[in-house]
Design an enzyme around this catalytic site. Structure first.
Site, mmCIF file in Angstrom:
data_model
loop_
_atom_site.group_PDB
_atom_site.id
_atom_site.type_symbol
_atom_site.label_atom_id
_atom_site.label_comp_id
_atom_site.label_asym_id
_atom_site.label_seq_id
_atom_site.Cartn_x
_atom_site.Cartn_y
_atom_site.Cartn_z
ATOM 1 N N LYS A 30 0.824 -1.217 0.000
ATOM 2 C CA LYS A 30 0.000 0.000 0.000
ATOM 3 C C LYS A 30 0.855 1.263 0.000
ATOM 4 O O LYS A 30 0.575 2.203 -0.728
ATOM 5 C CB LYS A 30 -0.917 0.053 1.243
ATOM 6 C CG LYS A 30 -1.882 -1.089 1.392
ATOM 7 C CD LYS A 30 -2.816 -0.865 2.577
ATOM 8 C CE LYS A 30 -2.142 -0.765 3.933
ATOM 9 N NZ LYS A 30 -1.524 -2.025 4.409
ATOM 10 N N ARG A 88 -8.228 1.663 10.146
ATOM 11 C CA ARG A 88 -7.920 0.263 10.402
ATOM 12 C C ARG A 88 -8.946 -0.390 11.314
ATOM 13 O O ARG A 88 -8.829 -1.579 11.593
ATOM 14 C CB ARG A 88 -6.552 0.163 11.074
ATOM 15 C CG ARG A 88 -5.399 -0.216 10.129
ATOM 16 C CD ARG A 88 -4.156 -0.174 10.975
ATOM 17 N NE ARG A 88 -3.054 -0.949 10.542
ATOM 18 C CZ ARG A 88 -2.010 -0.458 9.859
ATOM 19 N NH1 ARG A 88 -2.025 0.760 9.416
ATOM 20 N NH2 ARG A 88 -0.972 -1.223 9.616
ATOM 21 N N ARG A 97 11.722 -6.927 3.985
ATOM 22 C CA ARG A 97 11.675 -5.480 3.837
ATOM 23 C C ARG A 97 12.813 -4.813 4.614
ATOM 24 O O ARG A 97 13.107 -5.188 5.741
ATOM 25 C CB ARG A 97 10.325 -5.012 4.377
ATOM 26 C CG ARG A 97 9.998 -3.595 4.103
ATOM 27 C CD ARG A 97 8.528 -3.383 4.130
ATOM 28 N NE ARG A 97 7.944 -3.450 5.465
ATOM 29 C CZ ARG A 97 6.680 -3.139 5.706
ATOM 30 N NH1 ARG A 97 5.890 -2.773 4.729
ATOM 31 N NH2 ARG A 97 6.214 -3.208 6.922
ATOM 32 N N ARG A 122 12.532 -2.912 10.040
ATOM 33 C CA ARG A 122 11.581 -2.298 10.967
ATOM 34 C C ARG A 122 11.418 -3.187 12.189
ATOM 35 O O ARG A 122 11.379 -4.402 12.073
ATOM 36 C CB ARG A 122 10.222 -2.145 10.274
ATOM 37 C CG ARG A 122 10.024 -0.771 9.691
ATOM 38 C CD ARG A 122 8.804 -0.692 8.835
ATOM 39 N NE ARG A 122 7.571 -1.081 9.522
ATOM 40 C CZ ARG A 122 6.360 -0.865 9.014
ATOM 41 N NH1 ARG A 122 6.236 -0.279 7.833
ATOM 42 N NH2 ARG A 122 5.279 -1.237 9.659
ATOM 43 N N ARG A 182 0.395 -8.823 13.636
ATOM 44 C CA ARG A 182 -0.186 -7.810 12.737
ATOM 45 C C ARG A 182 -1.189 -8.433 11.776
ATOM 46 O O ARG A 182 -2.221 -7.832 11.467
ATOM 47 C CB ARG A 182 0.932 -7.080 11.977
ATOM 48 C CG ARG A 182 1.692 -6.113 12.883
ATOM 49 C CD ARG A 182 3.050 -5.773 12.345
ATOM 50 N NE ARG A 182 2.989 -4.983 11.142
ATOM 51 C CZ ARG A 182 3.970 -4.950 10.228
ATOM 52 N NH1 ARG A 182 5.053 -5.671 10.402
ATOM 53 N NH2 ARG A 182 3.849 -4.202 9.179
HETATM 54 P P1 AMP Z 1 2.044 0.441 8.935
HETATM 55 O O1 AMP Z 1 3.282 1.148 8.543
HETATM 56 O O2 AMP Z 1 0.810 0.999 8.261
HETATM 57 O O3 AMP Z 1 2.146 -1.052 8.779
HETATM 58 O O4 AMP Z 1 1.826 0.720 10.500
HETATM 59 C C1 AMP Z 1 2.781 0.307 11.442
HETATM 60 C C2 AMP Z 1 2.168 0.251 12.832
HETATM 61 O O5 AMP Z 1 1.684 1.550 13.206
HETATM 62 C C3 AMP Z 1 0.947 -0.657 12.963
HETATM 63 O O6 AMP Z 1 1.289 -2.020 13.175
HETATM 64 C C4 AMP Z 1 0.249 -0.032 14.179
HETATM 65 O O7 AMP Z 1 0.923 -0.372 15.381
HETATM 66 C C5 AMP Z 1 0.469 1.451 13.932
HETATM 67 N N1 AMP Z 1 -0.614 2.022 13.110
HETATM 68 C C6 AMP Z 1 -0.518 2.532 11.850
HETATM 69 N N2 AMP Z 1 -1.701 2.961 11.410
HETATM 70 C C7 AMP Z 1 -2.590 2.720 12.409
HETATM 71 C C8 AMP Z 1 -3.994 2.914 12.564
HETATM 72 N N3 AMP Z 1 -4.739 3.443 11.588
HETATM 73 N N4 AMP Z 1 -4.567 2.545 13.741
HETATM 74 C C9 AMP Z 1 -3.829 2.028 14.737
HETATM 75 N N5 AMP Z 1 -2.518 1.790 14.662
HETATM 76 C C10 AMP Z 1 -1.897 2.136 13.513
#
Ligand code: AMP
Length: 218
Positions: A13, A88, A127, A160, A171
């Protein structure tokens, strides 16, 4: 153009949101990026968020809703936006709907990225990212020309902290339990489109382009 990208972690994404934002000159709003920035800057919000992120859990709704509300009020998003990683949860989707209704900027599309689970695990575990310029790589699919160093700025690449096998497992589970219900939520609003995201970055971009191009003149 106002769109949401929906899909499990590791479906690409973020990569596609960068390209779509560049192509259509709209803002990319990624809650993951905003939270990681807060963690890097060691703000109070960042310190709180890190505890959840490292475990692969969601940061509380109120925190991310506040972040997105602020971003949507900035002039940069007035021309349109692509939301990456938000909403989310159903409460986040409802909060977004309210903010957009208040400013009379309804969503045009929600795109769901489809990738088989085993591919997602392979994408996430390979990644790597640059802690300095934030460029992302993949050891197999998009390696840096300089091996373990960023081929843009030379900094040593890192993995990461939530791309470990345990956090990846959590996740994916969190996605199934809390985010997958949004598919039905947006389908019932007739906003949902699906894109097969298991091809190359270029192939996925083309598929996305044909879904989104009709909204570019709006
Ligand atoms: P991402 O980079 O989108 O995979 O986000 C990394 C981490 O940030 C996720 O595993 C959550 O811990 C937190 N996170 C990102 N976006 C959200 C969201 N919309 N709601 C809650 N936690 C989020």
């Amino acid at each position: 153009m106002r769109v949401v990208f929906l899909g499990a972690p590791g479906v690409g994404k973020g990569t596609q949101a960068d390209r779509i934002a560049g192509q259509f000159k709209i803002a990319k709003i990624s809650t993951g990026d905003l939270l990681r920035e807060a963690v890097r800057n060691q703000t109070e919000l960042g310190r709180e968020a890190k505890r959840y992120m490292d475990q692969g859990q969601l940061v509380p709704d109120a925190v991310v809703i506040g972040l997105v509300r602020d971003k949507l009020a900035e002039p940069g998003s007035m021309n349109g936006f692509v939301l990456d990683g938000f909403p989310r949860t159903v409460p986040q989707a409802e909060a977004l709907g309210k903010v957009l209704q208040e400013t009379q900027r309804p969503l045009h599309r929600v795109v769901k990225f489809e990738v088989p689970r085993q591919d997602v695990i392979r994408r996430l575990s390979g990644r790597r990212s640059c802690p300095k310029c934030q460029t992302t790589f993949h050891v197999e699919f998009a390696p840096s020309k300089k091996g373990d160093a960023c081929d843009r700025c030379g900094e040593t690449l890192i993995q990461r902290s939530d791309d470990t096998p345990e956090a990846i497992e959590t996740r994916l589970q969190v996605f199934e339990e809390q985010t997958a219900p949004l598919i039905r939520y947006y389908a019932s609003k007739r906003l949902l489109s699906e894109v097969n995201a298991s091809g190359s970055v270029d192939a996925v971009f083309e598929a996305l382009f044909s879904v989104l191009a009709p909204y570019s003149a709006i």
